[in-house]
Design an enzyme around this catalytic site. Structure first.
Site, PDB file in Angstrom:
ATOM      1  N   GLU A 119      -9.176   9.285   5.736  1.00  0.00           N
ATOM      2  CA  GLU A 119      -9.719   7.297   5.626  1.00  0.00           C
ATOM      3  C   GLU A 119      -9.890   7.296   3.767  1.00  0.00           C
ATOM      4  OE1 GLU A 119      -8.050   5.295   7.426  1.00  0.00           O
ATOM      5  OE2 GLU A 119      -6.115   5.824   7.718  1.00  0.00           O
TER       6      GLU A 119
ATOM      7  N   GLU B  94       1.114  -1.294  -0.101  1.00  0.00           N
ATOM      8  CA  GLU B  94      -0.215   0.116   0.047  1.00  0.00           C
ATOM      9  C   GLU B  94       0.923   1.055   0.094  1.00  0.00           C
ATOM     10  OE1 GLU B  94      -2.639   0.353   3.180  1.00  0.00           O
ATOM     11  OE2 GLU B  94      -3.086  -1.396   2.782  1.00  0.00           O
TER      12      GLU B  94
ATOM     13  N   GLU C 231     -13.273   4.558  -0.235  1.00  0.00           N
ATOM     14  CA  GLU C 231     -14.322   3.503   0.897  1.00  0.00           C
ATOM     15  C   GLU C 231     -14.771   4.726   2.063  1.00  0.00           C
ATOM     16  OE1 GLU C 231     -12.050  -0.273   2.130  1.00  0.00           O
ATOM     17  OE2 GLU C 231     -10.250   1.698   1.303  1.00  0.00           O
TER      18      GLU C 231
ATOM     19  N   LYS D 142     -16.013   3.889   5.746  1.00  0.00           N
ATOM     20  CA  LYS D 142     -14.671   3.569   6.946  1.00  0.00           C
ATOM     21  C   LYS D 142     -14.697   4.976   7.979  1.00  0.00           C
ATOM     22  CE  LYS D 142     -10.395   1.450   4.604  1.00  0.00           C
ATOM     23  NZ  LYS D 142      -8.866   1.233   4.037  1.00  0.00           N
TER      24      LYS D 142
END
Length: 341
Positions: free
Chosen positions: A329, A266, A320, A323
């Site tokens: 995030e 990542e 996302e 999250k």
């Protein structure tokens, strides 16, 4: 979703379309997280990926619909076991066999699964029971692959946080926290014996957040800067990504595992953040991701690993939206979901 975010996605789309799917691009991958309720269908996602030069996709689990959607595309797929499955994988070889049969063998050879990550950031989880069972779980998954005659086609590893390093500056002094020494040595011996990679999650964004000087930002974004000299090697590092990856290289070498390859599982930069999240912006996300891709394509490598590019999975394909945590995030997506707000 703002028009500015669409600009980011358009730029990244252009960068990833620039070069056709030559073998030289096989080191560019992307993470496909699914903590969201507004994702495009697996078929649409597969079509998007095929239109780019992305050659590998990392799933955090083993989503059947996505694995099937990527069948016959030639795109390499990384799947993962849940941390919660590690005790059963470690203690029950039949559980491991069933997991491999269900999540790998069932899709072979149409879906090109290349790596199974057993858990995610387990060693840094603080769960000693889980940590002690990580290596046996990896061994049982490997044994199950061997039994299915897939041991030479699918590697087994696990993913580590950069906090596993006790020291990372300068890169030549990189070393792992001795508190995890015995466990880590076992995992690395497994990597070494099976030819599987040591997977890490370096994020220059977090380095900048803790040192928000203009020169640090330029260093993190691959922009012109004076560099940072490693006094031991006399290497002048020109970007944080190389420095972080080489710190891991030094730590591996110091433990005697010079032949274990590194994979960046990542890395990315958020385009938006909370008021106290310094550096999270559209401009910085464009700069980091675009310059990282250009750096990888140059094949210059890092100072300690010249002439080749480490396999790198960009974080992440989509935002996302479910999250928890700070705004950043939920703001790492390279592409805009058509049904994002």
């Amino acid at each position: 979703m703002s028009a500015l975010h669409f600009t980011v996605t358009f730029l990244l789309l252009t960068l990833l379309l620039e070069v056709n799917k030559a073998k030289s691009q096989s080191f560019i991958g992307v993470n496909y997280g699914q903590v969201a309720d507004n994702l495009p269908s697996p078929a649409a996602t597969s079509k998007l990926l095929q239109s780019t030069s992305i050659q590998k996709v990392r799933l955090y689990g083993s989503d059947a619909a996505m694995i099937k959607a990527l069948a016959s595309t030639g795109i390499g797929i990384v799947i993962g076991t849940a941390n919660g499955d590690i005790p059963a994988l470690a203690s029950d070889s039949n559980f491991a066999k069933n997991w491999v049969d269900t999540n790998e063998v069932a899709y072979y050879p149409a879906s090109k699964i290349i790596l199974i990550n057993v858990g995610n950031e387990v060693i840094m989880s603080g769960d000693n029971n889980l940590i002690s069972q990580l290596l046996p779980a990896m061994q049982n998954v490997k044994n199950a692959l061997d039994a299915a005659s897939l041991g030479d086609k699918v590697k087994v590893s696990t993913v580590h946080s950069m906090t596993l390093l006790k020291q990372s500056e300068p890169p030549s002094s990189g070393s792992f926290d001795p508190a995890y020494g015995d466990m880590l040595k076992g995992v690395l011996a497994f990597n070494n014996a099976t030819g599987s990679p040591f997977a890490i999650n370096p994020y220059p964004f977090f380095a900048y957040r803790s040192d928000p000087r203009p020169e640090t930002l330029a260093f993190c974004l691959f922009q012109p800067n004076s560099g940072r000299l490693d006094g031991n090697t006399k290497i002048n590092y020109m970007n944080m990504f190389d420095a972080q990856v080489d710190a891991v290289r030094s730590a591996l070498d110091a433990m005697g595992f010079k032949n274990v390859e590194i994979v960046v599982a990542e890395t990315g930069w958020p385009y938006k953040g909370d008021s106290d999240e310094v550096g999270a912006s559209i401009e910085n996300a464009k700069a980091y991701n675009g310059n990282l891709i250009a750096h990888l394509r140059s094949m210059v490598g890092t100072p300690l690993m010249p002439g080749k590019s480490v396999d790198t999975y960009l974080f992440a394909l989509y935002d996302e939206n479910l999250k928890s945590g700070p705004t950043s995030e939920r703001s790492f997506g390279l592409y805009r979901s058509p049904i994002s707000p």
